[in-house]
Design a protein around this motif. Structure first.
Motif, PDB file in Angstrom:
ATOM      1  N   ARG A 356       0.724  -0.722  -0.062  1.00 52.23           N
ATOM      2  CA  ARG A 356      -0.039  -0.208  -0.092  1.00 52.23           C
ATOM      3  C   ARG A 356       0.628   1.125   0.040  1.00 52.23           C
ATOM      4  O   ARG A 356       0.390   2.566  -0.411  1.00 52.23           O
ATOM      5  N   GLU A 357       2.463   1.641   0.246  1.00 50.79           N
ATOM      6  CA  GLU A 357       2.698   2.061   0.214  1.00 50.79           C
ATOM      7  C   GLU A 357       3.913   2.443  -0.938  1.00 50.79           C
ATOM      8  O   GLU A 357       4.163   3.669  -0.920  1.00 50.79           O
ATOM      9  N   PHE A 358       4.558   1.082  -1.271  1.00 51.66           N
ATOM     10  CA  PHE A 358       5.139   1.442  -2.619  1.00 51.66           C
ATOM     11  C   PHE A 358       5.040   1.180  -3.965  1.00 51.66           C
ATOM     12  O   PHE A 358       5.328   1.309  -4.798  1.00 51.66           O
ATOM     13  N   GLY A 359       3.465   0.406  -3.887  1.00 50.72           N
ATOM     14  CA  GLY A 359       3.359  -0.031  -5.182  1.00 50.72           C
ATOM     15  C   GLY A 359       4.164  -1.042  -6.194  1.00 50.72           C
ATOM     16  O   GLY A 359       4.770  -1.767  -5.210  1.00 50.72           O
ATOM     17  N   ALA A 360       4.361  -0.321  -7.581  1.00 45.10           N
ATOM     18  CA  ALA A 360       5.349  -1.513  -8.018  1.00 45.10           C
ATOM     19  C   ALA A 360       6.383  -0.612  -8.013  1.00 45.10           C
ATOM     20  O   ALA A 360       6.538   0.720  -9.044  1.00 45.10           O
ATOM     21  N   CYS A 361       7.386  -0.447  -7.045  1.00 45.37           N
ATOM     22  CA  CYS A 361       8.590   0.823  -6.822  1.00 45.37           C
ATOM     23  C   CYS A 361       9.479   0.392  -7.646  1.00 45.37           C
ATOM     24  O   CYS A 361       9.538  -0.575  -8.181  1.00 45.37           O
ATOM     25  N   HIS A 362      10.685   1.344  -7.791  1.00 48.43           N
ATOM     26  CA  HIS A 362      11.973   0.977  -7.995  1.00 48.43           C
ATOM     27  C   HIS A 362      12.680  -0.527  -7.256  1.00 48.43           C
ATOM     28  O   HIS A 362      12.554  -0.253  -6.196  1.00 48.43           O
ATOM     29  N   CYS A 363      12.661  -1.249  -7.992  1.00 44.25           N
ATOM     30  CA  CYS A 363      13.471  -2.342  -7.129  1.00 44.25           C
ATOM     31  C   CYS A 363      12.553  -3.614  -7.108  1.00 44.25           C
ATOM     32  O   CYS A 363      13.413  -5.008  -6.896  1.00 44.25           O
ATOM     33  N   VAL A 364      11.397  -3.080  -7.090  1.00 41.55           N
ATOM     34  CA  VAL A 364      10.078  -4.735  -6.631  1.00 41.55           C
ATOM     35  C   VAL A 364      10.524  -5.841  -7.870  1.00 41.55           C
ATOM     36  O   VAL A 364       9.960  -7.025  -7.677  1.00 41.55           O
ATOM     37  N   ASP A 365      11.202  -5.358  -9.380  1.00 42.04           N
ATOM     38  CA  ASP A 365      11.298  -6.733 -10.156  1.00 42.04           C
ATOM     39  C   ASP A 365      12.292  -7.710  -9.242  1.00 42.04           C
ATOM     40  O   ASP A 365      11.994  -8.537  -9.829  1.00 42.04           O
ATOM     41  N   LEU A 366      13.215  -7.168  -9.251  1.00 43.21           N
ATOM     42  CA  LEU A 366      14.041  -7.942  -8.805  1.00 43.21           C
ATOM     43  C   LEU A 366      14.456  -9.191  -8.077  1.00 43.21           C
ATOM     44  O   LEU A 366      14.400  -9.982  -9.173  1.00 43.21           O
ATOM     45  N   PRO A 367      13.240  -9.192  -7.401  1.00 40.84           N
ATOM     46  CA  PRO A 367      13.232 -10.362  -6.305  1.00 40.84           C
ATOM     47  C   PRO A 367      12.798 -11.599  -7.665  1.00 40.84           C
ATOM     48  O   PRO A 367      12.717 -12.916  -7.169  1.00 40.84           O
ATOM     49  N   PHE A 368      11.382 -11.054  -8.695  1.00 40.91           N
ATOM     50  CA  PHE A 368      10.998 -11.815  -9.514  1.00 40.91           C
ATOM     51  C   PHE A 368      11.623 -12.299 -10.813  1.00 40.91           C
ATOM     52  O   PHE A 368      11.798 -13.205 -11.383  1.00 40.91           O
ATOM     53  N   VAL A 369      13.076 -11.258 -11.095  1.00 42.84           N
ATOM     54  CA  VAL A 369      14.267 -11.325 -12.256  1.00 42.84           C
ATOM     55  C   VAL A 369      14.460 -13.022 -11.852  1.00 42.84           C
ATOM     56  O   VAL A 369      15.024 -14.172 -12.404  1.00 42.84           O
ATOM     57  N   PHE A 370      14.695 -12.969 -10.239  1.00 49.16           N
ATOM     58  CA  PHE A 370      15.745 -14.150  -9.815  1.00 49.16           C
ATOM     59  C   PHE A 370      15.707 -15.097  -8.887  1.00 49.16           C
ATOM     60  O   PHE A 370      16.316 -15.945  -8.550  1.00 49.16           O
ATOM     61  N   ASP A 371      14.245 -15.142  -8.873  1.00 42.66           N
ATOM     62  CA  ASP A 371      13.414 -15.701  -7.711  1.00 42.66           C
ATOM     63  C   ASP A 371      14.147 -16.136  -6.323  1.00 42.66           C
ATOM     64  O   ASP A 371      14.587 -17.234  -6.039  1.00 42.66           O
ATOM     65  N   THR A 372      14.648 -14.766  -5.932  1.00 39.92           N
ATOM     66  CA  THR A 372      15.473 -14.619  -4.754  1.00 39.92           C
ATOM     67  C   THR A 372      13.810 -14.489  -3.861  1.00 39.92           C
ATOM     68  O   THR A 372      15.122 -13.222  -2.646  1.00 39.92           O
ATOM     69  N   PHE A 373      13.319 -14.804  -3.652  1.00 38.20           N
ATOM     70  CA  PHE A 373      11.982 -14.250  -2.368  1.00 38.20           C
ATOM     71  C   PHE A 373      12.512 -13.983  -1.240  1.00 38.20           C
ATOM     72  O   PHE A 373      12.670 -13.892  -0.189  1.00 38.20           O
ATOM     73  N   ASP A 374      13.574 -15.484  -0.923  1.00 38.07           N
ATOM     74  CA  ASP A 374      14.007 -15.631   0.655  1.00 38.07           C
ATOM     75  C   ASP A 374      14.972 -14.920   1.108  1.00 38.07           C
ATOM     76  O   ASP A 374      14.768 -14.588   2.025  1.00 38.07           O
TER      77      ASP A 374
END
Length: 422
Positions: A356-374
């Motif tokens: 709710r605060e950051f939405g689709a902000c700068h850098c949010v795509d990074l864990p999706f590219v590398f699948d590094t959510f952990d």
């Protein structure tokens, strides 16, 4: 089960680790340690010989805490000027000649590292049967000073040296030096644009959230900021600055005179930034950038709410307009310039932000590219993301990225069409 695996290079033998079908070689020097008289100097090729343990992560470039730590979360890693290393993930040390992707991290030219768990390339390498390489380069004053008579933009030269090392040695890791894609985010993506104005050793590029709308800093202003910075650090020359403890160079970034000089510039740029020095970065930068778009097939995009990550930004229309000016408009222009010059180009926008605060902000795509959510666990920018959403969107992103890295289409129409990730 983890096993030791070896790669043979002309310099000697590297020992890495094979884990779950992927081999990792860490902290491989691509240049000499930039210390002593080599501090602030252009990189020199690494001179190691014999056997080398590449099983353990190496240090990252000395740095202060990122201003985006409140968004991305923070990290802990040993820091050292002896950081000009890269990490290689490969499905096999063999003769397969797989496509290669070289990752250049972001961080406003003053934070981050390729060696961080955020950018672990194992899942990308395994899923795509590709070789993934992540690069450390010099940051802040160590990599981006601009003083008359001295080489500027040495951090950019670090990245070029790393790509040259990959071009020369990636066959030893099952990679194909003729199929190298360079991928970067934020500062890393802007650096790709600059490398394409020079003599690139790659013909495919993925540019994520390149802040090209800010332009680059002219040499006079860069030299002024560099002089103010060195005075704050306690040095009256580059020679004196080579003798300073690295902490003095870090502390100087926060000195009142330095902060005031940056604010007086009024350009909303980082303290350290590529400079139009007339040597590494050509003075005719606008024409050079237009021509550069014709030197690589490209996948280029940005996030919907880029500015929400930065102090003073949010999810309001004014912030979105600022994000468009900084990230979106020039990215879309780059794609058009590439097409006009006979290159393939694909555009995307990343809308998958649930905070709710950051939405689709700068850098949010990074864990999706590398699948590094952990590795990003607890990152405020990922608040509200359900595991099923993460798996679905990361799968879509990796499928597109891998298809492009392997030489094909990401799976959607070419520019000026725009694909949305949501």
């Amino acid at each position: 089960m983890k096993d030791i695996v070896q790669a043979s290079l002309p310099q000697g033998t590297l020992s890495g680790i094979r884990d779950q079908g992927v081999c990792r070689f860490s902290a491989i020097p691509y240049a000499e340690a930039p210390v002593g008289p080599l501090r602030f100097a252009p990189p020199r090729p690494a001179q190691w010989r014999g056997e080398r343990d590449a099983t353990q992560p190496g240090p990252v470039c000395p740095q202060l805490t990122s201003r985006l730590a409140r968004v991305m979360g923070d990290f802990e890693a040993p820091q050292s000027e002896d950081c000009l290393h890269l990490t290689v993930w490969t499905p096999g040390v063999d003769a397969q000649r797989r496509p290669v992707v070289v990752w250049l991290h972001g961080g406003a030219w003053q934070s981050g590292a390729g060696a961080l768990d955020w950018y672990d390339g194992a899942r990308l390498a395994r899923r795509g049967d590709i070789v993934v390489v992540a690069v450390n380069y010099r940051l802040a004053g160590l990599g981006w000073l601009c003083l008359p008579g001295e080489t500027a933009n040495v951090g950019l030269l670090d990245e070029e040296a790393a790509i040259a090392w990959v071009h020369a040695h990636v066959e030893a890791f099952g990679g194909d030096p003729q199929r190298i894609t360079v991928m970067g985010q934020s500062a890393g993506a802007s650096n790709i644009a600059l490398m394409l104005t020079r003599k690139p050793l790659f013909q495919r590029a993925i540019m994520q959230s390149a802040g090209l709308g800010r332009g680059f800093r002219d040499a006079e202003q860069a030299a002024h900021l560099s002089r103010v910075f060195l005075r704050a650090a306690g040095a009256d020359s580059l020679a004196a600055a080579r003798e300073l403890p690295v902490q003095a160079l870090l502390d100087a970034q926060l000195a009142p005179d330095v902060v005031a000089a940056l604010q007086a510039e009024g350009a909303n740029r980082s303290l350290f930034y590529p400079a139009i020095d007339g040597d590494v970065v050509t003075r005719d930068i606008d024409a050079a950038m237009t021509a550069a778009a014709g030197r690589a097939d490209v996948m280029i995009g940005y996030t919907r709410d880029e500015f929400a990550a930065f102090p003073g930004g949010g999810l309001d229309e004014d912030s979105r307009r600022k994000g468009d000016r900084t990230f979106a408009l020039r990215s879309r222009q780059w794609a058009r310039d590439a097409v006009d010059r006979g290159r393939q180009a694909w555009e995307y926008r990343f809308d998958a932000g649930y905070s709710r605060e950051f939405g689709a902000c700068h850098c949010v795509d990074l864990p999706f590219v590398f699948d590094t959510f952990d590795a990003f666990q607890g990152a405020p920018m990922l608040e509200g993301l359900a595991p099923a959403q993460a798996r679905r969107i990361s799968g879509d992103v990796q499928t597109a990225w891998i298809a492009f890295i392997r030489g094909g289409s990401p799976g959607w129409d070419v520019a000026p069409a725009q694909h949305l990730f949501a």
